[in-house]
Design a protein around this motif. Structure first.
Motif, PDB file in Angstrom:
ATOM      1  N   VAL A   1       0.857  -1.180   0.000  1.00 47.63           N
ATOM      2  CA  VAL A   1       0.000   0.000   0.000  1.00 47.63           C
ATOM      3  C   VAL A   1       0.896   1.233   0.000  1.00 47.63           C
ATOM      4  N   ILE A   2       0.630   2.132  -0.949  1.00 50.18           N
ATOM      5  CA  ILE A   2       1.333   3.418  -1.008  1.00 50.18           C
ATOM      6  C   ILE A   2       0.299   4.504  -0.767  1.00 50.18           C
ATOM      7  N   LEU A   3       0.557   5.306   0.248  1.00 51.92           N
ATOM      8  CA  LEU A   3      -0.382   6.348   0.661  1.00 51.92           C
ATOM      9  C   LEU A   3       0.328   7.695   0.593  1.00 51.92           C
ATOM     10  N   ARG A   4      -0.165   8.583  -0.254  1.00 53.96           N
ATOM     11  CA  ARG A   4       0.450   9.915  -0.400  1.00 53.96           C
ATOM     12  C   ARG A   4      -0.518  10.961   0.122  1.00 53.96           C
ATOM     13  N   LEU A   5      -0.103  11.657   1.196  1.00 56.04           N
ATOM     14  CA  LEU A   5      -0.985  12.562   1.911  1.00 56.04           C
ATOM     15  C   LEU A   5      -0.570  14.011   1.709  1.00 56.04           C
ATOM     16  N   ASN A   6      -1.469  14.798   1.143  1.00 52.35           N
ATOM     17  CA  ASN A   6      -1.259  16.241   1.077  1.00 52.35           C
ATOM     18  C   ASN A   6      -1.642  16.858   2.416  1.00 52.35           C
ATOM     19  N   GLY A   7      -0.786  17.722   2.924  1.00 54.85           N
ATOM     20  CA  GLY A   7      -1.104  18.425   4.162  1.00 54.85           C
ATOM     21  C   GLY A   7      -0.827  17.651   5.429  1.00 54.85           C
ATOM     22  N   GLY A   8      -0.233  16.485   5.327  1.00 56.22           N
ATOM     23  CA  GLY A   8       0.120  15.743   6.519  1.00 56.22           C
ATOM     24  C   GLY A   8      -0.984  14.815   7.002  1.00 56.22           C
ATOM     25  N   ALA A   9      -0.752  14.211   8.158  1.00 52.85           N
ATOM     26  CA  ALA A   9      -1.661  13.197   8.684  1.00 52.85           C
ATOM     27  C   ALA A   9      -3.021  13.767   9.054  1.00 52.85           C
ATOM     28  N   ALA A  10      -3.097  15.041   9.410  1.00 50.40           N
ATOM     29  CA  ALA A  10      -4.347  15.616   9.901  1.00 50.40           C
ATOM     30  C   ALA A  10      -5.439  15.634   8.845  1.00 50.40           C
ATOM     31  N   TYR A  11      -5.087  15.624   7.582  1.00 55.17           N
ATOM     32  CA  TYR A  11      -6.082  15.705   6.521  1.00 55.17           C
ATOM     33  C   TYR A  11      -6.814  14.382   6.300  1.00 55.17           C
ATOM     34  N   TRP A  12      -6.274  13.289   6.803  1.00 56.57           N
ATOM     35  CA  TRP A  12      -6.920  11.977   6.637  1.00 56.57           C
ATOM     36  C   TRP A  12      -6.546  11.113   7.830  1.00 56.57           C
ATOM     37  N   ARG A  13      -6.770  11.655   9.011  1.00 53.58           N
ATOM     38  CA  ARG A  13      -6.256  11.003  10.224  1.00 53.58           C
ATOM     39  C   ARG A  13      -6.897   9.645  10.470  1.00 53.58           C
ATOM     40  N   TYR A  14      -8.220   9.572  10.406  1.00 52.92           N
ATOM     41  CA  TYR A  14      -8.872   8.290  10.675  1.00 52.92           C
ATOM     42  C   TYR A  14      -8.454   7.244   9.650  1.00 52.92           C
ATOM     43  N   GLY A  15      -8.427   7.635   8.387  1.00 52.27           N
ATOM     44  CA  GLY A  15      -8.025   6.693   7.350  1.00 52.27           C
ATOM     45  C   GLY A  15      -6.604   6.206   7.539  1.00 52.27           C
ATOM     46  N   LEU A  16      -5.704   7.127   7.874  1.00 54.36           N
ATOM     47  CA  LEU A  16      -4.309   6.745   8.098  1.00 54.36           C
ATOM     48  C   LEU A  16      -4.200   5.767   9.255  1.00 54.36           C
ATOM     49  N   GLU A  17      -4.939   6.021  10.323  1.00 56.03           N
ATOM     50  CA  GLU A  17      -4.885   5.134  11.486  1.00 56.03           C
ATOM     51  C   GLU A  17      -5.369   3.729  11.119  1.00 56.03           C
ATOM     52  N   GLN A  18      -6.457   3.643  10.361  1.00 58.91           N
ATOM     53  CA  GLN A  18      -7.010   2.339  10.013  1.00 58.91           C
ATOM     54  C   GLN A  18      -6.106   1.585   9.039  1.00 58.91           C
ATOM     55  N   VAL A  19      -5.584   2.290   8.050  1.00 65.82           N
ATOM     56  CA  VAL A  19      -4.690   1.648   7.085  1.00 65.82           C
ATOM     57  C   VAL A  19      -3.409   1.191   7.784  1.00 65.82           C
ATOM     58  N   ALA A  20      -2.830   2.058   8.621  1.00 65.68           N
ATOM     59  CA  ALA A  20      -1.588   1.708   9.304  1.00 65.68           C
ATOM     60  C   ALA A  20      -1.785   0.521  10.245  1.00 65.68           C
ATOM     61  N   GLU A  21      -2.896   0.495  10.964  1.00 62.79           N
ATOM     62  CA  GLU A  21      -3.153  -0.621  11.887  1.00 62.79           C
ATOM     63  C   GLU A  21      -3.324  -1.927  11.129  1.00 62.79           C
ATOM     64  N   THR A  22      -4.069  -1.883  10.024  1.00 62.21           N
ATOM     65  CA  THR A  22      -4.295  -3.097   9.237  1.00 62.21           C
ATOM     66  C   THR A  22      -2.995  -3.618   8.635  1.00 62.21           C
ATOM     67  N   CYS A  23      -2.203  -2.718   8.071  1.00 56.86           N
ATOM     68  CA  CYS A  23      -0.945  -3.140   7.453  1.00 56.86           C
ATOM     69  C   CYS A  23       0.035  -3.673   8.488  1.00 56.86           C
ATOM     70  N   SER A  24       0.071  -3.037   9.652  1.00 59.33           N
ATOM     71  CA  SER A  24       0.979  -3.491  10.703  1.00 59.33           C
ATOM     72  C   SER A  24       0.558  -4.862  11.230  1.00 59.33           C
ATOM     73  N   THR A  25      -0.736  -5.048  11.423  1.00 57.34           N
ATOM     74  CA  THR A  25      -1.238  -6.313  11.968  1.00 57.34           C
ATOM     75  C   THR A  25      -1.035  -7.465  10.994  1.00 57.34           C
ATOM     76  N   GLN A  26      -1.252  -7.205   9.701  1.00 60.01           N
ATOM     77  CA  GLN A  26      -1.202  -8.269   8.706  1.00 60.01           C
ATOM     78  C   GLN A  26       0.122  -8.346   7.959  1.00 60.01           C
ATOM     79  N   GLY A  27       1.075  -7.521   8.343  1.00 64.50           N
ATOM     80  CA  GLY A  27       2.390  -7.595   7.721  1.00 64.50           C
ATOM     81  C   GLY A  27       2.416  -7.112   6.284  1.00 64.50           C
ATOM     82  N   ILE A  28       1.584  -6.153   5.943  1.00 65.27           N
ATOM     83  CA  ILE A  28       1.534  -5.607   4.589  1.00 65.27           C
ATOM     84  C   ILE A  28       2.482  -4.412   4.501  1.00 65.27           C
ATOM     85  N   PRO A  29       3.405  -4.398   3.554  1.00 66.44           N
ATOM     86  CA  PRO A  29       4.279  -3.234   3.411  1.00 66.44           C
ATOM     87  C   PRO A  29       3.460  -1.969   3.157  1.00 66.44           C
TER      88      PRO A  29
END
Length: 241
Positions: free
Chosen positions: A84-112
């Motif tokens: 998963v490649i995630l490119r965020l304009n304006g930093g984490a605050a612009y998509w905070r919930y989405g970033l948290e969910q994507v990061a948690e899922t990738c970390s839990t399942q070992g997805i780069p």
């Protein structure tokens, strides 16, 4: 006169939940920028049917503003990806919930996961969400910053490598190539055959500019240019032979 159909939109309205309806793929690229998505899509099709080309899904983050949309997409697409490649304009605050969910899922399942700044300025605040090596994430980011078909092809090769596809080592390991900050645009030619528009209607400052003064006295062939940055100043005028 023809009136284009329009739809009233409330700029202050909350985002609506929607299901993008995408199926899983090897690589997923999420960005607020249509330019990012179209550049990667063009490079992807330009590769042809090379054996190492991974399957790819692209989505604009503006369509994933509602938490339910995020949950649906993470469950149906992100959780089954190999990168998963995630490119965020304006930093984490612009998509905070989405970033948290994507990061948690990738970390839990070992997805780069590579979380990249959406601008040409580094954002160390996004590094903690990455699960790929930060040096690799920086190379992916620089491919976007430099742009161009070759760098987009290099980005796809590196993405394929991270997703477990045997991309060419020289392409996947190559450094992004800087593009000139300005130059002549080669993809457009004037359709005029009479030497250009008639004299006059020049910008008000051109009468005092020795470079643009000829535009007032005689027709000129347009010479489109490209540049990076906010400042603009004509650099040349081509007179008809």
């Amino acid at each position: 006169m023809h009136l284009l159909p329009t739809q009233a939109e409330d700029l202050l309205a909350s985002p609506q939940a929607e299901d993008l309806g995408q199926t899983p793929a090897d690589c997923v690229l999420l960005s607020f920028s249509d330019s990012d998505l179209s550049a990667v899509a063009a490079a992807y099709h330009g590769l042809g049917d090379v054996p190492w080309r991974p399957t790819l899904r692209l989505a604009n983050l503006s369509r994933l503003g509602h938490p339910l949309s995020v949950d649906l997409y993470v469950e149906s697409v992100v959780s089954r990806a190999r990168l998963v490649i995630l490119r965020l304009n304006g930093g984490a605050a612009y998509w905070r919930y989405g970033l948290e969910q994507v990061a948690e899922t990738c970390s839990t399942q070992g997805i780069p996961l590579a979380v990249l700044p959406g601008e040409a300025k580094a954002d160390p605040g996004l590094d903690a969400a990455c699960t790929v090596d930060l040096g690799v994430a920086q190379r992916l980011w620089r491919c976007f910053v430099e742009g161009g078909p070759e760098n987009m092809a290099r980005l796809l090769a590196l993405a394929a490598h991270l997703a477990g596809c045997p991309a060419p080592a020289d392409l996947a390991a190559g450094e992004p190539q800087p593009l000139p900050r300005f130059g002549r645009h080669q993809g457009w030619m004037s359709k005029r055959t009479d030497g250009g528009p008639p004299p006059g209607k020049a910008p008000p400052w051109s009468s005092t500019d020795p470079i643009c003064r000829p535009a007032i006295s005689q027709p000129c062939m347009p010479w489109p240019t490209r540049w990076t940055g906010a400042a603009w100043r004509p650099t040349s005028i081509t007179r008809p032979a």
